[in-house]
Design an enzyme around this catalytic site. Sequence first.
Site, mmCIF file in Angstrom:
data_model
loop_
_atom_site.group_PDB
_atom_site.id
_atom_site.type_symbol
_atom_site.label_atom_id
_atom_site.label_comp_id
_atom_site.label_asym_id
_atom_site.label_seq_id
_atom_site.Cartn_x
_atom_site.Cartn_y
_atom_site.Cartn_z
ATOM 1 N N LYS A 225 1.194 -1.363 -0.113
ATOM 2 C CA LYS A 225 -0.243 0.158 0.108
ATOM 3 C C LYS A 225 0.909 1.329 0.218
ATOM 4 C CE LYS A 225 -1.641 2.029 3.641
ATOM 5 N NZ LYS A 225 -1.073 2.713 4.921
ATOM 6 N N ASP B 233 -4.793 6.719 4.392
ATOM 7 C CA ASP B 233 -3.767 5.763 5.712
ATOM 8 C C ASP B 233 -4.312 4.783 5.614
ATOM 9 O OD1 ASP B 233 -0.939 5.243 6.070
ATOM 10 O OD2 ASP B 233 -2.071 6.225 8.182
ATOM 11 N N ASP C 165 -2.601 -6.340 2.386
ATOM 12 C CA ASP C 165 -2.967 -4.714 3.183
ATOM 13 C C ASP C 165 -2.408 -5.808 4.812
ATOM 14 O OD1 ASP C 165 -4.888 -4.358 5.975
ATOM 15 O OD2 ASP C 165 -6.298 -3.098 3.779
ATOM 16 N N HIS C 166 -1.932 -5.734 4.572
ATOM 17 C CA HIS C 166 -1.189 -6.050 6.112
ATOM 18 C C HIS C 166 -2.081 -6.509 7.433
ATOM 19 C CE1 HIS C 166 -0.405 -3.244 8.342
ATOM 20 N NE2 HIS C 166 -0.547 -3.465 9.908
ATOM 21 N N HIS D 139 -7.786 -1.105 5.444
ATOM 22 C CA HIS D 139 -7.137 -1.582 7.291
ATOM 23 C C HIS D 139 -8.536 -1.305 7.406
ATOM 24 C CE1 HIS D 139 -2.873 -1.422 6.264
ATOM 25 N NE2 HIS D 139 -3.055 -0.287 7.063
HETATM 26 C C1 BG6 Z 1 0.190 1.435 8.309
HETATM 27 C C2 BG6 Z 1 0.286 2.716 8.638
HETATM 28 O O1 BG6 Z 1 -0.304 0.433 6.860
HETATM 29 O O2 BG6 Z 1 -0.368 0.716 9.927
HETATM 30 C C3 BG6 Z 1 0.629 3.701 8.979
HETATM 31 O O3 BG6 Z 1 0.450 3.357 6.715
HETATM 32 C C4 BG6 Z 1 -0.041 2.799 10.349
HETATM 33 O O4 BG6 Z 1 0.124 4.669 9.473
HETATM 34 C C5 BG6 Z 1 -0.025 1.534 10.718
HETATM 35 O O5 BG6 Z 1 0.395 2.914 11.309
HETATM 36 C C6 BG6 Z 1 -1.189 0.889 11.282
HETATM 37 O O6 BG6 Z 1 -0.032 -0.903 11.590
HETATM 38 P P1 BG6 Z 1 -0.619 -1.790 12.881
HETATM 39 O O7 BG6 Z 1 -0.454 -3.199 12.193
HETATM 40 O O8 BG6 Z 1 0.322 -1.237 13.589
HETATM 41 O O9 BG6 Z 1 -1.855 -1.473 13.430
#
Ligand code: BG6
Length: 522
Positions: free
Chosen positions: A180, A267, A209-210, A272
């Site tokens: 992303k 973002d 999308d992690h 997410h």
């Molecule tokens: C990312 C965003 O995709 O996800 C970041 O660009 C955010 O801004 C992050 O901090 C949050 O990921 P996680 O896994 O820490 O909830």
Amino acid sequence: MSITPPTLATAPAPTTNPLREGLRIERTPAPCAMVIFGASGDLTHRKLMPALYDLAVERLLPAGFSIVGFARQDMSTSVFRAHMRDAVTQYARRAPLDEAIWDSFAAGLTYVRGDFTDVHAYDALVAELERLDRERGTLGNRLYYLATPPEFYGPIAENLGRCGLQHGPAGSWQRLIVEKPFGHDLNSARTLNNTINSIFDEQAVYRIDHYLGKETVQNILAFRFANGIFEPLWSRQYVDHVQITVAESLGVEGRGGYYEHAGAIRDMVQNHMMQLLSLIAMEPPIELAADPVRDEKVKVLRAVRPIQPALTHRFTVRAQYDRGFVHGSEVVGYRDEERVAADSTTDTYVALKLFLDNWRWAGVPFYLRTGKRLPKRVTEVAIQFKRAPHLLFHADTAEPMEPNVLALGIQPNEGISLKFAVKVPGPTMQLRSVNMAFNYGSAFNITSPDAYERLLLDAMLGDSTLFTRRDEVEQAWRIVDQIVAGWETAPVTELPTYAAGTWGPQAADRFMQDDGRAWRQP
Ligand code: BG6
């Protein structure tokens, strides 16, 4: 000449891990080489390399697995290996570093310097990949990972195409993983999809999308569709509303340049939060496979009722953090962050009320909120049920009766809790809400793998269930574009602010109060 892949410490273990059995059977990917474009960057350092090393420790990587780092920075393979060793030492889940596993893993690491947009730079990459096929038995199987700034995604895909790297020998596979942000709006996402799909078939494209790699996010599917008792309640008949919270205590962490153009809506919401919404609201897929699952998810996004620009203020709240205290330390306001305009109107907090126009969810509001510099990091989905239709106990109960809530804790508390009322022991019929809780940590006594471990392994295995398909990305942009268009019809010079370390602007509380509801305090 036929090559026998070298035997590495990364070779598959003969025994299966019972914790991985269940929904899917453990498999080991075919030998392959992975090319990381943007190998000198932060993502490679903090996420990709540690995840790959952790897979090596778990013995889930194929024999001969090799990684080619490709980036603009001038660096030798030995310097690259040293940097990657630092990355793994600092960020891998499996600490301390195991020297034997590292040595065998590092033997498969090489570096190629090149400009992403210069097709000639790919000659060295082609030569290196051919060498890996010959010497490490990678069989022409390739995983290309775009971990670069997004403006290079299209040019890299095109250069891979010009060099014929999207193809390989018969029976081999070539896949493209894209990080992303996938576009900046619907138009740019479509253009990027068109470019990529003109070179790689959609089945070979893995958009990351992690959040989908998080155990607790995958568990939404297991929880909903492996149990008979919750799904019958999962509809407008019994659910009052749903709250999806993705709160972060971090600020923009030096990414002000990127964030200024993204804001929380691009973002976090476009990707997410839309994924969480889809998984919570989708119909059961006909089977647990990539297309059936994604077909159902995309139907949810298509059912999201468009927000008319003139009504955006009734369905959205946006705000920006001002200075304040987070975890006891004073932090600056968003406008004082590096590479942020002093008069920026970028949203660092967004709350939305969405309706899904379908049979299951008609009339049920889905409240979504996300923000940076909130009091703590917590991601949670809460299903709030309708109250009992007739309150027998009202007169004797000192506290107002709380509704039943099923809360799915995504992070950092990984678990599920169900709130219901019970009788307080004693001579009167007094009620109190209690929680019945399941916690991953205590139930399984293992730490969950990092999302990237799961996603990288799935991409090697050719399983795209946990990756976003073209139409999903485009539907999510449709929703976000409408909201942004609404905001742009009434441009502001100041956004509402919230002090860092608080739960967002007052407007967000009023937003709920106006509906006779309140945000949960997770
Ligand atoms: C990312 C965003 O995709 O996800 C970041 O660009 C955010 O801004 C992050 O901090 C949050 O990921 P996680 O896994 O820490 O909830």
